[in-house]
Design a protein around this motif. Structure first.
Motif, mmCIF file in Angstrom:
data_model
loop_
_atom_site.group_PDB
_atom_site.id
_atom_site.type_symbol
_atom_site.label_atom_id
_atom_site.label_comp_id
_atom_site.label_asym_id
_atom_site.label_seq_id
_atom_site.Cartn_x
_atom_site.Cartn_y
_atom_site.Cartn_z
ATOM 1 N N THR A 118 0.805 -0.933 -0.038
ATOM 2 C CA THR A 118 0.289 -0.218 0.225
ATOM 3 C C THR A 118 1.264 1.045 0.260
ATOM 4 O O THR A 118 1.573 1.654 0.512
ATOM 5 N N PRO A 119 0.154 2.399 -1.169
ATOM 6 C CA PRO A 119 0.122 2.307 -2.292
ATOM 7 C C PRO A 119 0.665 1.600 -2.925
ATOM 8 O O PRO A 119 1.389 1.249 -3.021
ATOM 9 N N ALA A 120 -0.501 0.806 -3.932
ATOM 10 C CA ALA A 120 -0.550 -0.069 -4.839
ATOM 11 C C ALA A 120 -0.848 0.317 -6.230
ATOM 12 O O ALA A 120 -2.247 0.177 -5.957
ATOM 13 N N ASN A 121 -0.902 0.354 -7.332
ATOM 14 C CA ASN A 121 -0.885 0.926 -8.772
ATOM 15 C C ASN A 121 -1.497 -0.809 -9.398
ATOM 16 O O ASN A 121 -0.364 -1.959 -8.298
ATOM 17 N N TYR A 122 -2.430 -1.138 -9.720
ATOM 18 C CA TYR A 122 -2.921 -3.125 -10.073
ATOM 19 C C TYR A 122 -3.708 -2.931 -11.479
ATOM 20 O O TYR A 122 -3.566 -1.807 -12.307
ATOM 21 N N THR A 123 -3.288 -3.841 -11.716
ATOM 22 C CA THR A 123 -3.942 -4.738 -13.240
ATOM 23 C C THR A 123 -4.920 -5.704 -12.941
ATOM 24 O O THR A 123 -4.776 -6.814 -11.737
ATOM 25 N N SER B 38 -7.892 -1.795 -14.015
ATOM 26 C CA SER B 38 -6.379 -1.079 -13.523
ATOM 27 C C SER B 38 -6.504 -0.120 -12.635
ATOM 28 O O SER B 38 -7.474 0.707 -12.901
ATOM 29 N N GLY B 39 -6.605 0.437 -12.111
ATOM 30 C CA GLY B 39 -5.807 1.434 -10.799
ATOM 31 C C GLY B 39 -5.352 1.591 -9.741
ATOM 32 O O GLY B 39 -3.710 1.035 -9.553
ATOM 33 N N THR B 40 -5.729 2.065 -8.684
ATOM 34 C CA THR B 40 -5.125 1.855 -7.585
ATOM 35 C C THR B 40 -5.523 1.054 -6.095
ATOM 36 O O THR B 40 -6.802 1.324 -6.182
ATOM 37 N N GLN C 183 -13.715 2.496 1.005
ATOM 38 C CA GLN C 183 -13.046 2.212 -0.575
ATOM 39 C C GLN C 183 -11.498 1.763 0.249
ATOM 40 O O GLN C 183 -10.699 2.283 0.702
ATOM 41 N N VAL C 184 -11.182 0.898 -0.887
ATOM 42 C CA VAL C 184 -10.103 -0.052 -0.725
ATOM 43 C C VAL C 184 -9.566 -0.071 -1.975
ATOM 44 O O VAL C 184 -8.193 -0.473 -2.182
ATOM 45 N N ALA C 185 -9.670 0.386 -3.034
ATOM 46 C CA ALA C 185 -9.379 0.569 -4.493
ATOM 47 C C ALA C 185 -10.174 1.395 -5.109
ATOM 48 O O ALA C 185 -11.209 1.986 -5.441
ATOM 49 N N THR C 186 -9.589 1.850 -5.756
ATOM 50 C CA THR C 186 -10.213 2.677 -7.478
ATOM 51 C C THR C 186 -10.042 2.212 -8.427
ATOM 52 O O THR C 186 -8.644 1.204 -8.887
ATOM 53 N N ILE C 187 -11.018 2.019 -9.318
ATOM 54 C CA ILE C 187 -11.011 1.839 -10.717
ATOM 55 C C ILE C 187 -10.993 2.158 -11.519
ATOM 56 O O ILE C 187 -12.134 3.299 -11.601
ATOM 57 N N VAL D 36 -0.379 -5.895 -8.866
ATOM 58 C CA VAL D 36 0.573 -5.520 -8.460
ATOM 59 C C VAL D 36 0.760 -4.978 -10.579
ATOM 60 O O VAL D 36 1.254 -5.670 -10.699
ATOM 61 N N SER D 37 0.916 -4.117 -10.035
ATOM 62 C CA SER D 37 1.151 -3.451 -11.240
ATOM 63 C C SER D 37 2.596 -3.805 -11.849
ATOM 64 O O SER D 37 3.539 -3.418 -11.103
#
Length: 210
Positions: A39-44, A67-69, A79-83, A196-197
């Motif tokens: 955390t924080p992290a970008n993801y796909t 994708s998002g964070t 809220q744990v992630a954003t798309i 994780v991206s």
């Protein structure tokens, strides 16, 4: 009378088991602290299996990605992630339906909200919120908004979206006749494998109530 009540309870319990209903008390203490790692992290996220949007007729996508964070947070729901971006189908693998190929244009961001965490299974229960998308299936064009229930499993990194009727609504429909109207209650179902991206790392989400 006591025997009758006992018999009813046994029959009810057996019926619930037969239909796969979990007969268990709700969590005594809902999670209020959510730890995302890293955390924080970008993801796909890439679809694992078909993605289905059903609005009276099924629409199938064999390719979808997002994708998002994601980051730790507090609260319930939290809220744990954003798309920040999500696509359905490609030029070479379009989504399909009985009305023809389907094009979906999402208006983001969408939010991944966490509500409950099962420490024994590593599964977070919550929903995808703020969903908004314009869907074109042949000449039929409609807009879908709302939320979709889902779970996230730490061991597999699978975000399983499994909305129920009434969570999503059709806010407008053009050239859809009686097939899709503002009374239609769409459903959105599908699994996404999250990483994780740029890595093969599966992020984890854990809830607690200190």
């Amino acid at each position: 009378m006591k025997k009758s009540i006992r018999r009813i309870a046994v029959v009810a319990g057996a019926g619930a088991a037969a239909f796969g209903i979990a007969v268990a008390p709700a969590s005594a203490n809902a999670s209020t602290v959510w730890t995302v790692n890293p955390t924080p992290a970008n993801y796909t996220a890439t679809n694992s299996g078909n993605i289905m949007l059903t609005a009276n007729i099924p629409m199938t996508c064999t390719t979808s990605g997002a994708s998002g964070t994601m980051a730790s947070n507090t609260g319930n729901p939290s809220q744990v992630a954003t798309i920040s971006a999500i696509n359905f189908g490609t030029a070479t693998t379009p989504c399909t339906s009985l009305l023809g190929n389907v094009t979906t244009v999402a208006t983001t961001p969408w939010k991944i909200m966490a509500k409950d965490y099962n420490a024994s299974t590593g599964v977070t229960t919550g929903y995808v919120d703020g969903i908004s998308a314009k869907v074109s299936a042949g000449a039929c064009v409609f807009t879908v908004t709302g939320k979709a229930s889902g779970t996230y499993t730490n061991s597999t990194g699978i975000l399983a979206v499994n909305s129920v009727s009434g969570e999503l609504t059709v806010t407008s429909a053009t050239n859809c006749g009686t097939v899709v109207t503002t009374s239609t209650k769409p459903t959105f179902k599908g699994n996404y494998a999250v990483k994780v991206s740029g890595t093969s790392t599966i992020p984890t989400i854990k809830g607690s109530n200190p």
